[in-house]
Motif scaffolding. Structure first.
Motif, PDB file in Angstrom:
ATOM      1  N   LYS A  33      -0.410  12.043  12.552  1.00 54.88           N
ATOM      2  CA  LYS A  33      -1.004  13.177  11.826  1.00 54.88           C
ATOM      3  C   LYS A  33       0.031  13.970  11.019  1.00 54.88           C
ATOM      4  CE  LYS A  33      -5.116  14.008  14.666  1.00 54.88           C
ATOM      5  NZ  LYS A  33      -5.792  14.950  15.581  1.00 54.88           N
ATOM      6  N   ALA A  34       0.798  13.281  10.219  1.00 52.05           N
ATOM      7  CA  ALA A  34       1.720  13.970   9.319  1.00 52.05           C
ATOM      8  C   ALA A  34       0.924  14.662   8.219  1.00 52.05           C
ATOM      9  CB  ALA A  34       2.695  12.971   8.713  1.00 52.05           C
ATOM     10  N   LYS A  35       1.318  15.888   7.877  1.00 48.67           N
ATOM     11  CA  LYS A  35       0.668  16.604   6.774  1.00 48.67           C
ATOM     12  C   LYS A  35       1.226  16.086   5.451  1.00 48.67           C
ATOM     13  CE  LYS A  35      -0.367  21.045   8.994  1.00 48.67           C
ATOM     14  NZ  LYS A  35      -0.077  22.496   8.971  1.00 48.67           N
ATOM     15  N   VAL A  36       0.336  15.640   4.588  1.00 42.98           N
ATOM     16  CA  VAL A  36       0.764  15.035   3.329  1.00 42.98           C
ATOM     17  C   VAL A  36       0.090  15.729   2.154  1.00 42.98           C
ATOM     18  CG1 VAL A  36       0.722  12.933   1.932  1.00 42.98           C
ATOM     19  CG2 VAL A  36       1.190  12.788   4.383  1.00 42.98           C
ATOM     20  N   ASN A  37       0.892  16.176   1.205  1.00 43.77           N
ATOM     21  CA  ASN A  37       0.386  16.643  -0.078  1.00 43.77           C
ATOM     22  C   ASN A  37       0.645  15.520  -1.067  1.00 43.77           C
ATOM     23  OD1 ASN A  37      -0.356  17.897  -2.415  1.00 43.77           O
ATOM     24  ND2 ASN A  37       1.282  19.408  -2.404  1.00 43.77           N
ATOM     25  N   LEU A  38      -0.396  14.722  -1.316  1.00 44.33           N
ATOM     26  CA  LEU A  38      -0.270  13.560  -2.194  1.00 44.33           C
ATOM     27  C   LEU A  38      -0.421  14.032  -3.632  1.00 44.33           C
ATOM     28  CD1 LEU A  38       0.086  10.493  -1.959  1.00 44.33           C
ATOM     29  CD2 LEU A  38      -2.399  10.283  -1.895  1.00 44.33           C
ATOM     30  N   LYS A  39       0.669  13.952  -4.394  1.00 46.54           N
ATOM     31  CA  LYS A  39       0.692  14.516  -5.741  1.00 46.54           C
ATOM     32  C   LYS A  39       0.275  13.513  -6.819  1.00 46.54           C
ATOM     33  CE  LYS A  39       4.148  18.043  -4.731  1.00 46.54           C
ATOM     34  NZ  LYS A  39       3.334  19.185  -5.153  1.00 46.54           N
ATOM     35  N   MET A  40       0.108  12.246  -6.445  1.00 45.78           N
ATOM     36  CA  MET A  40      -0.379  11.221  -7.354  1.00 45.78           C
ATOM     37  C   MET A  40      -1.397  10.362  -6.592  1.00 45.78           C
ATOM     38  SD  MET A  40       3.243   9.939  -9.050  1.00 45.78           S
ATOM     39  CE  MET A  40       2.519   8.926 -10.345  1.00 45.78           C
ATOM     40  N   HIS A  41      -2.327   9.751  -7.307  1.00 42.61           N
ATOM     41  CA  HIS A  41      -3.205   8.782  -6.679  1.00 42.61           C
ATOM     42  C   HIS A  41      -2.347   7.612  -6.195  1.00 42.61           C
ATOM     43  CE1 HIS A  41      -6.230  11.248  -8.442  1.00 42.61           C
ATOM     44  NE2 HIS A  41      -6.016  10.832  -9.672  1.00 42.61           N
ATOM     45  N   MET A  42      -2.782   6.952  -5.122  1.00 41.13           N
ATOM     46  CA  MET A  42      -1.895   5.982  -4.489  1.00 41.13           C
ATOM     47  C   MET A  42      -2.638   4.776  -3.933  1.00 41.13           C
ATOM     48  SD  MET A  42       0.471   6.573  -1.100  1.00 41.13           S
ATOM     49  CE  MET A  42      -0.928   6.324  -0.002  1.00 41.13           C
ATOM     50  N   PHE A  43      -2.141   3.590  -4.262  1.00 50.27           N
ATOM     51  CA  PHE A  43      -2.525   2.372  -3.555  1.00 50.27           C
ATOM     52  C   PHE A  43      -1.597   2.214  -2.358  1.00 50.27           C
ATOM     53  CE2 PHE A  43      -4.306   1.128  -7.709  1.00 50.27           C
ATOM     54  CZ  PHE A  43      -5.510   0.549  -7.316  1.00 50.27           C
ATOM     55  N   SER A  44      -2.176   1.951  -1.198  1.00 53.61           N
ATOM     56  CA  SER A  44      -1.390   1.671   0.001  1.00 53.61           C
ATOM     57  C   SER A  44      -1.679   0.240   0.431  1.00 53.61           C
ATOM     58  CB  SER A  44      -1.779   2.657   1.122  1.00 53.61           C
ATOM     59  OG  SER A  44      -1.132   2.319   2.324  1.00 53.61           O
ATOM     60  N   PHE A  45      -0.726  -0.642   0.191  1.00 48.83           N
ATOM     61  CA  PHE A  45      -0.871  -2.058   0.544  1.00 48.83           C
ATOM     62  C   PHE A  45      -0.156  -2.282   1.875  1.00 48.83           C
ATOM     63  CE2 PHE A  45      -0.818  -1.972  -4.171  1.00 48.83           C
ATOM     64  CZ  PHE A  45      -2.077  -2.491  -4.419  1.00 48.83           C
ATOM     65  N   LEU A  46      -0.907  -2.208   2.958  1.00 49.45           N
ATOM     66  CA  LEU A  46      -0.325  -2.302   4.291  1.00 49.45           C
ATOM     67  C   LEU A  46       0.025  -3.747   4.616  1.00 49.45           C
ATOM     68  CD1 LEU A  46       0.385  -0.635   6.751  1.00 49.45           C
ATOM     69  CD2 LEU A  46      -1.931  -0.952   7.585  1.00 49.45           C
ATOM     70  N   GLN A  47       1.276  -3.971   5.029  1.00 49.73           N
ATOM     71  CA  GLN A  47       1.740  -5.316   5.366  1.00 49.73           C
ATOM     72  C   GLN A  47       1.800  -5.542   6.879  1.00 49.73           C
ATOM     73  OE1 GLN A  47       2.570  -7.433   2.349  1.00 49.73           O
ATOM     74  NE2 GLN A  47       1.173  -5.746   1.936  1.00 49.73           N
ATOM     75  N   THR A  48       2.384  -4.604   7.604  1.00 46.20           N
ATOM     76  CA  THR A  48       2.397  -4.672   9.067  1.00 46.20           C
ATOM     77  C   THR A  48       2.145  -3.283   9.634  1.00 46.20           C
ATOM     78  OG1 THR A  48       4.807  -4.309   9.169  1.00 46.20           O
ATOM     79  CG2 THR A  48       4.029  -6.598   9.105  1.00 46.20           C
ATOM     80  N   GLY A  49       1.411  -3.215  10.744  1.00 42.54           N
ATOM     81  CA  GLY A  49       1.072  -1.952  11.378  1.00 42.54           C
ATOM     82  C   GLY A  49      -0.348  -1.519  11.058  1.00 42.54           C
ATOM     83  N   LYS A  50      -0.659  -0.255  11.380  1.00 40.42           N
ATOM     84  CA  LYS A  50      -1.974   0.321  11.106  1.00 40.42           C
ATOM     85  C   LYS A  50      -1.791   1.706  10.485  1.00 40.42           C
ATOM     86  CE  LYS A  50      -4.368  -2.046  14.901  1.00 40.42           C
ATOM     87  NZ  LYS A  50      -5.170  -1.888  16.136  1.00 40.42           N
ATOM     88  N   LYS A  51      -2.758   2.097   9.678  1.00 43.61           N
ATOM     89  CA  LYS A  51      -2.693   3.408   9.024  1.00 43.61           C
ATOM     90  C   LYS A  51      -4.030   4.120   9.203  1.00 43.61           C
ATOM     91  CE  LYS A  51      -1.309   5.421   4.563  1.00 43.61           C
ATOM     92  NZ  LYS A  51       0.146   5.420   4.669  1.00 43.61           N
ATOM     93  N   GLN A  52      -3.973   5.368   9.654  1.00 41.60           N
ATOM     94  CA  GLN A  52      -5.177   6.201   9.767  1.00 41.60           C
ATOM     95  C   GLN A  52      -4.993   7.432   8.888  1.00 41.60           C
ATOM     96  OE1 GLN A  52      -6.152   8.089  13.602  1.00 41.60           O
ATOM     97  NE2 GLN A  52      -8.289   7.572  13.210  1.00 41.60           N
ATOM     98  N   VAL A  53      -6.012   7.733   8.081  1.00 42.57           N
ATOM     99  CA  VAL A  53      -5.942   8.876   7.176  1.00 42.57           C
ATOM    100  C   VAL A  53      -7.145   9.777   7.427  1.00 42.57           C
ATOM    101  CG1 VAL A  53      -5.663   9.636   4.791  1.00 42.57           C
ATOM    102  CG2 VAL A  53      -4.868   7.361   5.454  1.00 42.57           C
ATOM    103  N   HIS A  54      -6.887  11.069   7.642  1.00 49.62           N
ATOM    104  CA  HIS A  54      -7.933  12.084   7.782  1.00 49.62           C
ATOM    105  C   HIS A  54      -8.030  12.861   6.473  1.00 49.62           C
ATOM    106  CE1 HIS A  54      -8.974  12.022  12.102  1.00 49.62           C
ATOM    107  NE2 HIS A  54      -7.728  11.612  12.273  1.00 49.62           N
TER     108      HIS A  54
END
Length: 277
Positions: A33-54
């Motif tokens: 649960k890191a707080k992220v201020n995403l300043k650009m639109h983003m593609f996230s191409f996950l290679q290994t691991g898992k990602k959860q976004v709230h």
């Protein structure tokens, strides 16, 4: 908890943020649960691991079978190790200006759907595998040449995804440049039964905690802590009355860290222990 300004954190000079930017993100420890201020639109191409976004009104969990396109703005994300020791994700950032240029050339006279999510899930396939390999080659090229190639590769990716997902992807792209935001009440009610804290919900509403509390009281005429606590306890009573769950099944999902705190709050609210329902 500090706010991570992305992609500025990855740039040598954030004031010279480019319209297109590729970054290889790797880590060996989980981030929750890191707080992220995403300043650009983003593609996230996950290679290994898992990602959860709230997000303010939704959440998504993916592994390396899917990639995500995420709208710029505030979100919370967790990056999780899986069976591998290293989390690895290739990120492709793009500006609204660059998106405008693409839409002007390739998407004519269309409107986004009325309800468009804050992310678009993309099923990984052999094309995307090949595409990511080509990106790895591009980022080693001289800067000027790399910029030109990256611009071509961005259009290639967008055209491929439009062909794959048709009007759904076109509509999502169009939604990235609209200025409408979900209403405050919708954001609150989407997270009523989540495990997010008040501070985390305030962040997703793009507010400081103090501003969030003032706005909440003005909207609901009650403090956010009491409102959420009452809503969650009423939900707990409803679930227990159905006889399908016991307290230990539900307390974590309703935002309580331990069973004892849940039982105490439940008794204070209803005058009985959860086991008596």
């Amino acid at each position: 908890m500090p706010i991570n300004n992305i992609p500025d954190l990855y740039l040598n000079n954030p004031s010279l943020r480019p319209d297109l930017f590729v970054y290889d993100f790797k880590m060996t420890e989980e981030t929750i649960k890191a707080k992220v201020n995403l300043k650009m639109h983003m593609f996230s191409f996950l290679q290994t691991g898992k990602k959860q976004v709230h997000f303010s009104n939704d959440a998504v969990l993916v592994d390396n079978k899917h990639s995500l396109l995420i709208k710029k703005g505030n979100c919370l994300w967790s990056e999780l190790l899986d069976t591998e020791d290293t989390y690895y994700c290739k990120l492709l950032f793009f500006s609204e200006h660059r998106l405008h240029e693409f839409l002007k050339k390739h998407v004519k006279d269309k409107e986004p759907h009325q309800e468009t999510p804050l992310y678009f899930a993309i099923e990984n396939d052999t094309y995307l595998t090949s595409y990511l390999n080509s990106l790895a080659t591009i980022i080693t090229a001289p800067p000027t040449f790399m910029d030109d190639l990256l611009s071509v590769k961005f259009d290639e990716l967008m055209l491929y995804l439009i062909n794959k997902y048709k009007s759904d992807f076109e509509s999502y792209l169009l939604s990235l440049i609209t200025k409408e935001e979900s209403s405050f009440k919708n954001n609150i009610e989407e997270n009523t039964y989540s495990t997010l804290t008040l501070e985390e919900i305030a962040f997703l509403c793009n507010m400081s905690l103090s501003t969030f509390k003032r706005h909440f009281i003005k909207t609901y005429n009650v403090s956010p802590g009491k409102w959420l606590r009452d809503k969650r306890l009423l939900k707990a009573k409803e679930l227990l009355e159905k006889g399908e769950f016991i307290s230990s099944d539900i307390y974590l999902d309703l935002g309580y860290n331990n069973l004892s705190n849940f039982s105490t709050a439940f008794k204070n609210k209803f005058g009985m222990n959860p086991s008596e329902v």
